[in-house]
Structure formats: structure tokens, C-alpha cells
Design an enzyme around this catalytic site. Structure first.
Site, mmCIF file in Angstrom:
data_model
loop_
_atom_site.group_PDB
_atom_site.id
_atom_site.type_symbol
_atom_site.label_atom_id
_atom_site.label_comp_id
_atom_site.label_asym_id
_atom_site.label_seq_id
_atom_site.Cartn_x
_atom_site.Cartn_y
_atom_site.Cartn_z
ATOM 1 N N GLY A 179 41.454 34.267 -14.950
ATOM 2 C CA GLY A 179 40.743 33.682 -16.085
ATOM 3 C C GLY A 179 41.077 32.217 -16.237
ATOM 4 C CG ASN A 180 38.689 29.630 -17.751
ATOM 5 O OD1 ASN A 180 38.524 29.517 -18.950
ATOM 6 N ND2 ASN A 180 37.732 30.047 -16.927
ATOM 7 N NE ARG A 181 45.510 25.811 -21.502
ATOM 8 C CZ ARG A 181 45.725 24.526 -21.745
ATOM 9 N NH1 ARG A 181 45.765 23.654 -20.767
ATOM 10 N NH2 ARG A 181 45.902 24.100 -22.988
ATOM 11 C CB ALA A 182 37.457 28.289 -21.761
ATOM 12 C CB ALA A 223 35.864 27.244 -18.570
#
Ligand code: CTP
Length: 421
Positions: free
Chosen positions: A213-216, A280
Site C-alpha cells: 500500500g502507500n501513505r495516502a 496514489a
């Protein structure tokens, strides 16, 4: 409309009728006043049995109108003046009795008389015992008001004053306030436009437990959706993983993986005038998603493959469809900011790209503020100061309207500084 806050300076009439939910109307009044609306409260006699007019007076800075004759003062007929000046008439809570009087067009009290005189939109939040709510007479009255254009919020199901569980509770003030924003924005500068916004971060599954995943957080996309809605747009919000609630009044489409984002975005393209890709979206995904949880003994590294580039796929479809009219991307960068963003603007065939430096602590992922530079095809790059994400959203939408060549929405320039053009 020259402010991010659509409620600011709006003249709102708040009719309060008698029911246990009057205490919630106090909170609603407070919220509207805090949002800088000018609130004039009108109360029925039974409402005053639950809460003193003084409470609403102190809250709104104006004595509530409690009597029809109080409206006939001096040379002006109060209810006519109030009614003509109002931007919105909210009645919360609305009892079965006042609902019936409104449906019949009676003018026997300050609320009903003002409701007849005003052409402002009517937003009602009924609250009553569940049998009263379900009664065919109440439902028929409600349909009459809906047929005349009233917006109905609630009532909600839950525990009622009688102790019974049923439908009849007044909707929470924060939700009524959101509906007030929506109703006020209906005829706003983006009305008639369909805007699709992608938001949040994607997740690419490794196995049923793990993902890449990512930090969005989704805050920027949600702010855009809320602002666009407040300006009258019909909004689709395609969302991945988000740490914030999506706004009310927008069409929600969940899309967790990059592949889902692609499908959802392409499906909506024929009905999208403006696409804003704030999500993102992962660039890589595991080649294999395992059906059962990987054991550590079997961990030999995860092989990755490229995900589809959604905006590039949009560019291809757009060439065939002629839709959307305008596509806006975001560029989250850590170095060579302008160069990288300009390359993305061109390679993804965008009209505008919103660049943010994600190394800054007060901008980008997870925080409520952002500092962005807006780049357009004509080579202009405008850097806005650090601001709340809703203000950033407002500025982006304003510039989108500029690009669409639509009429000015009255935003006074000067908030940003042009660093090159
Ligand atoms: N984007 C997209 N499809 C992807 C990845 C990103 O459509 N698979 C969109 C994003 O929503 C954003 C824009 O492309 O509007 C730029 O995203 P960004 O992550 O900054 O750039 P990438 O294209 O992924 O390039 P890189 O990661 O190499 O910087």
C-alpha cells in the site's frame, strides 16, 4: 461565491418545532453560527417548552421569533422581509403537526407564515414517534412537501423518547449541516458538470492478510469532492484505502487495487466532464496473489509486475470518446519537482497537474494542509501558499473553471503567487 466556506454570510432561517430533539437544534444553531452563517431562529410555542428562546438567542446573537405578531413591527412585515432575504430555511426538528400545517399551506405561526412567504429552499429534519412518522397522513404530507421541492433529512432509526426502538430520531446536526451546504451549493458555479475524482491509496494483495500500500489518506480527494459538491457539481468519488470519511451527496465507487481504479475510471468516462486523479495508485503489484497466508518459511521474495497507468489509459479512451473535457493529475514528488511534474503533465496528456513536495512535513500525505504548485499546458506554474486542503481544492476547482473557459466564479486572485509563466 468567493469563499471556501459556503455557509459564511448566508442568511439561514432555523425553524424549531416542539419535540425532545429541540436540544439537538441548539447544537445545529451553534454549528451554523460557527460556520459564520447569519442564523435567525423561529420557534413554535411547544418548542419553547423544551428549550428557552434565550438559549437560541445567546447562540445566534439574535432573539428568536416566537410569535407571529412579533413579526409585524414598525413599517415592515417581519415574516415577509425575513422570508425574502433568506438563502435557506431549515426546520429542525419538524414535528408531525407542523409538517401537516406546512403541507396544507397554513400561516398560523411564525414558521408556517415564513415558509409560505419564502422562495428559499426548504430543508426539513422530521423527528417524531415512529407510529406518527409511519402514519399515512404524515407520509402523504411529506410527499406534498417533497413534490414542492423540499429536501428531507432523516428521521433516523434508533431509540426514541418513548423508549421504543424505531424510526423517528432527528438526524445529527453535523449531517444536517452537510445537507445545508449541499442545498446552498445546488446552483453553484459547477452545476451541470459531472466530476469524477479518484482518492486514497490502492492496495495490491500479496495474500489474504498482506498488501502493498502507500501513505495516502484520501484527504485531498475528499476535500475536492466536497468542494465540487458544494459548488453544484455531480460528483463521483472513486476511492481506495482512506483514513477519512467520504462526503455526503456524492456517488461512491470503491476501487482497492490499481486494476479496480482503472476499471471504475474507464466505466465512468462517458459520463465525466472533468476527471481529477488524486489517488496514489500503485505502480507495481505482486505477480501472484496467494490464496492462503504465506508462511515465513516460504518467503523467498515477492516478484512484482507493472500495474496499468490509469491516466495513460484515460488518454487513449479520451481520444475516441471526446470525454472528459478536462483531465487533472497530481504529482507527488521528492526531487526535481517541476521537471518531473511537467513530464507527467505531457506524458499523461493532462490539462493540469497539481504538484506537491511530499518531503515537506506540513504538506502531502496524511496532514490537513498542502502546499502545491499548479502547472498547466501553457507552461504556467503557480505556487500557492500553505493552506488547508479544502482551500487547495477550492483553488484547483477555480482554475479548472478558468480552463473550461466558463464564467468567473468571483474568486479574487492574489492568494497564490506566480513563480513562472
Ligand atoms: N497514476 C495513474 N496510474 C498509475 C499511477 C499513477 O493514473 N498507475 C496517476 C496518479 O493518480 C496521479 C498521476 O498519475 O494523478 C501521477 O502519479 P505519481 O504517483 O506522481 O506518478 P507515476 O505516474 O506513478 O510516476 P512515478 O511513480 O514514477 O513518479
Amino acid at each position: 461565491m468567493n469563499t471556501v466556506n459556503i455557509l459564511a454570510e448566508k442568511k439561514i432561517l432555523l425553524g424549531v418545532t416542539g419535540g425532545i430533539a429541540v436540544y439537538k437544534a441548539v447544537e445545529l444553531c451553534s454549528k451554523l453560527v460557527q460556520a459564520r452563517a447569519n442564523v435567525q431562529v423561529l420557534m413554535t410555542r411547544s418548542a419553547q417548552k423544551f428549550v428557552q428562546p434565550l438559549t437560541f438567542g445567546a447562540m445566534s446573537g439574535r432573539p428568536p421569533i416566537t410569535d407571529l405578531w412579533q413579526l409585524y413591527q414598525g413599517d415592515k412585515i417581519g415574516h415577509v422581509t425575513l422570508a425574502h432575504e433568506a438563502d435557506l430555511f431549515i426546520i429542525a426538528p419538524l414535528t408531525a403537526h407542523t409538517l401537516a400545517r406546512l403541507a396544507q399551506g397554513m400561516a398560523d405561526g411564525p414558521i408556517t407564515a415564513t415558509a409560505l412567504s419564502t422562495r428559499a429552499p426548504l430543508l426539513i429534519a422530521p423527528a417524531m414517534e415512529s407510529n406518527m412518522w409511519e402514519h399515512p397522513a404524515t407520509q402523504a404530507n411529506l410527499q406534498l412537501l417533497v413534490g414542492r421541492g423540499a429536501t428531507v433529512v432523516g428521521p433516523e432509526a434508533g431509540r426514541l423518547a418513548s423508549g421504543k426502538i424505531g424510526r423517528g430520531r432527528m438526524t445529527e446536526p453535523a449531517v444536517i449541516q452537510e445537507h445545508a451546504r449541499m442545498v446552498l451549493g445546488r446552483t453553484g458555479p459547477l452545476s451541470g458538470l459531472r466530476i469524477t475524482i479518484t482518492s486514497g491509496g490502492t492496495r495490491e494483495w500479496v495474500d489474504p492478510v498482506r498488501f502493498m500500500g502507500n501513505r495516502a489518506s484520501g484527504k485531498m480527494g475528499v476535500a475536492l469532492a466536497r468542494m465540487a459538491r458544494d459548488q453544484g457539481a455531480q460528483v463521483n468519488l472513486i476511492y481506495g484505502a482512506m483514513s477519512v470519511e467520504p462526503p455526503l451527496g456524492v456517488n461512491l465507487v470503491e476501487a482497492i487495487r490499481a486494476e479496480d481504479m482503472l476499471r471504475a475510471t474507464l466505466d465512468l468516462l462517458p459520463d465525466t466532464d472533468i476527471l481529477i486523479s488524486a489517488a496514489a495508485i500503485a505502480d507495481f503489484r505482486p505477480v501472484t496473489t496467494h490464496g492462503s497466508k504465506l508462511k515465513k518459511e516460504s518467503g523467498r521474495g515477492i516478484q512484482l509486475e507493472r500495474t496499468p497507468d490509469v491516466l495513460k489509459a484515460v488518454a487513449e479512451q479520451r481520444a475516441k470518446l471526446g470525454m472528459p473535457k478536462l483531465v487533472v493529475g497530481f504529482a507527488a514528488e521528492t526531487s526535481d519537482l517541476i521537471t518531473n511534474a511537467t513530464r507527467k503533465l505531457e506524458s499523461k496528456s493532462l490539462e493540469m497537474i497539481v504538484l506537491n513536495d511530499i518531503t515537506a512535513a506540513d504538506a502531502g500525505f496524511g496532514v490537513d494542509t498542502n502546499r502545491v504548485t499548479i502547472l498547466t499546458r501553457d507552461g504556467a506554474a503557480e505556487t500557492l501558499p500553505l493552506m488547508d486542503k479544502e482551500e487547495v481544492a477550492f483553488n484547483i476547482l477555480h482554475r479548472i473553471r478558468g480552463l473550461l473557459g466558463a464564467q468567473s466564479i468571483g474568486w479574487s486572485p492574489g492568494i497564490g503567487s506566480v513563480i513562472s509563466s
